[in-house]
Motif scaffolding. Sequence first.
Motif, mmCIF file in Angstrom:
data_model
loop_
_atom_site.group_PDB
_atom_site.id
_atom_site.type_symbol
_atom_site.label_atom_id
_atom_site.label_comp_id
_atom_site.label_asym_id
_atom_site.label_seq_id
_atom_site.Cartn_x
_atom_site.Cartn_y
_atom_site.Cartn_z
ATOM 1 N N ALA A 46 0.813 -1.225 0.000
ATOM 2 C CA ALA A 46 0.000 0.000 0.000
ATOM 3 C C ALA A 46 0.845 1.274 0.000
ATOM 4 C CB ALA A 46 -0.985 -0.015 1.163
ATOM 5 N N ASN A 85 1.621 2.391 -3.442
ATOM 6 C CA ASN A 85 0.476 2.980 -4.138
ATOM 7 C C ASN A 85 0.208 4.412 -3.669
ATOM 8 O OD1 ASN A 85 0.004 0.708 -5.733
ATOM 9 N ND2 ASN A 85 -1.131 -0.269 -4.099
ATOM 10 N N VAL A 86 0.412 4.656 -2.383
ATOM 11 C CA VAL A 86 0.275 6.022 -1.863
ATOM 12 C C VAL A 86 1.347 6.912 -2.501
ATOM 13 C CG1 VAL A 86 0.474 7.469 0.201
ATOM 14 C CG2 VAL A 86 -0.819 5.313 0.292
ATOM 15 N N ARG A 131 -6.055 10.164 -11.710
ATOM 16 C CA ARG A 131 -7.175 9.404 -11.134
ATOM 17 C C ARG A 131 -6.852 7.913 -11.037
ATOM 18 N NH1 ARG A 131 -10.299 13.267 -13.926
ATOM 19 N NH2 ARG A 131 -10.471 11.931 -15.748
ATOM 20 N N GLN A 163 -4.607 7.485 -8.080
ATOM 21 C CA GLN A 163 -5.374 7.660 -6.842
ATOM 22 C C GLN A 163 -6.274 6.460 -6.567
ATOM 23 O OE1 GLN A 163 -7.214 11.365 -7.881
ATOM 24 N NE2 GLN A 163 -5.570 12.599 -7.010
ATOM 25 N N ALA A 164 -6.794 5.838 -7.617
ATOM 26 C CA ALA A 164 -7.697 4.696 -7.457
ATOM 27 C C ALA A 164 -6.970 3.467 -6.915
ATOM 28 C CB ALA A 164 -8.358 4.361 -8.785
ATOM 29 N N ARG A 165 -5.661 3.400 -7.133
ATOM 30 C CA ARG A 165 -4.900 2.247 -6.644
ATOM 31 C C ARG A 165 -4.911 2.171 -5.118
ATOM 32 N NH1 ARG A 165 -0.368 0.230 -10.191
ATOM 33 N NH2 ARG A 165 0.551 -0.329 -8.183
ATOM 34 N N VAL A 166 -5.002 3.306 -4.446
ATOM 35 C CA VAL A 166 -4.926 3.308 -2.981
ATOM 36 C C VAL A 166 -6.139 2.600 -2.372
ATOM 37 C CG1 VAL A 166 -4.741 4.739 -0.920
ATOM 38 C CG2 VAL A 166 -3.442 5.344 -2.979
ATOM 39 N N PRO A 167 -7.363 3.035 -2.644
ATOM 40 C CA PRO A 167 -8.497 2.323 -2.035
ATOM 41 C C PRO A 167 -8.727 0.931 -2.626
ATOM 42 C CG PRO A 167 -9.286 4.084 -3.461
ATOM 43 C CD PRO A 167 -7.795 4.235 -3.372
ATOM 44 N N LEU A 168 -8.159 0.652 -3.802
ATOM 45 C CA LEU A 168 -8.305 -0.671 -4.400
ATOM 46 C C LEU A 168 -7.656 -1.748 -3.536
ATOM 47 C CD1 LEU A 168 -9.222 -2.403 -6.795
ATOM 48 C CD2 LEU A 168 -7.042 -1.884 -7.888
ATOM 49 N N GLN A 169 -6.713 -1.371 -2.692
ATOM 50 C CA GLN A 169 -6.065 -2.352 -1.822
ATOM 51 C C GLN A 169 -7.073 -2.996 -0.870
ATOM 52 O OE1 GLN A 169 -3.284 -2.140 -3.974
ATOM 53 N NE2 GLN A 169 -2.598 -3.277 -2.206
ATOM 54 N N VAL A 170 -8.082 -2.248 -0.457
ATOM 55 C CA VAL A 170 -9.062 -2.787 0.498
ATOM 56 C C VAL A 170 -9.807 -3.984 -0.089
ATOM 57 C CG1 VAL A 170 -11.132 -2.287 1.853
ATOM 58 C CG2 VAL A 170 -9.247 -0.629 1.764
#
Length: 123
Positions: free
Chosen positions: A79, A82-83, A98, A101-108
Amino acid sequence: MSRARSAHLLAGLLAGAGAAHFLMPKPFDAIVPRSLPGSPRTWTQASGVVELALAAGIALPHTRARAASAAAAFFVAVAPANVKMAVDWRDRPAPLRRAAQARVPLQVPLVLWARQVARDAGR
């Protein structure tokens, strides 16, 4: 979706990502946090090896539960990269920004998916 299909899709995702680390390493090198010791390429290759090993482990029923649990931990561990990418790409054109940026919450959902595959394999 069946349990086996979900596991095989996760294994495929990891195998594809692992192969990409060797076929196109420069983008991965660029997102290695500078705080890590050693060369970014070493971290890129190590990450690729881990992804390929996790893919193989998830693909095999007798190692699936442990490998999927390890994949969940791996998704948490990467993570920060990705940040870093999202921060580094803040001045890029909007579609690229975008995507980063989408890669960060995609980890969840990746973590949750891997945990579900691990739970399903343990049944």
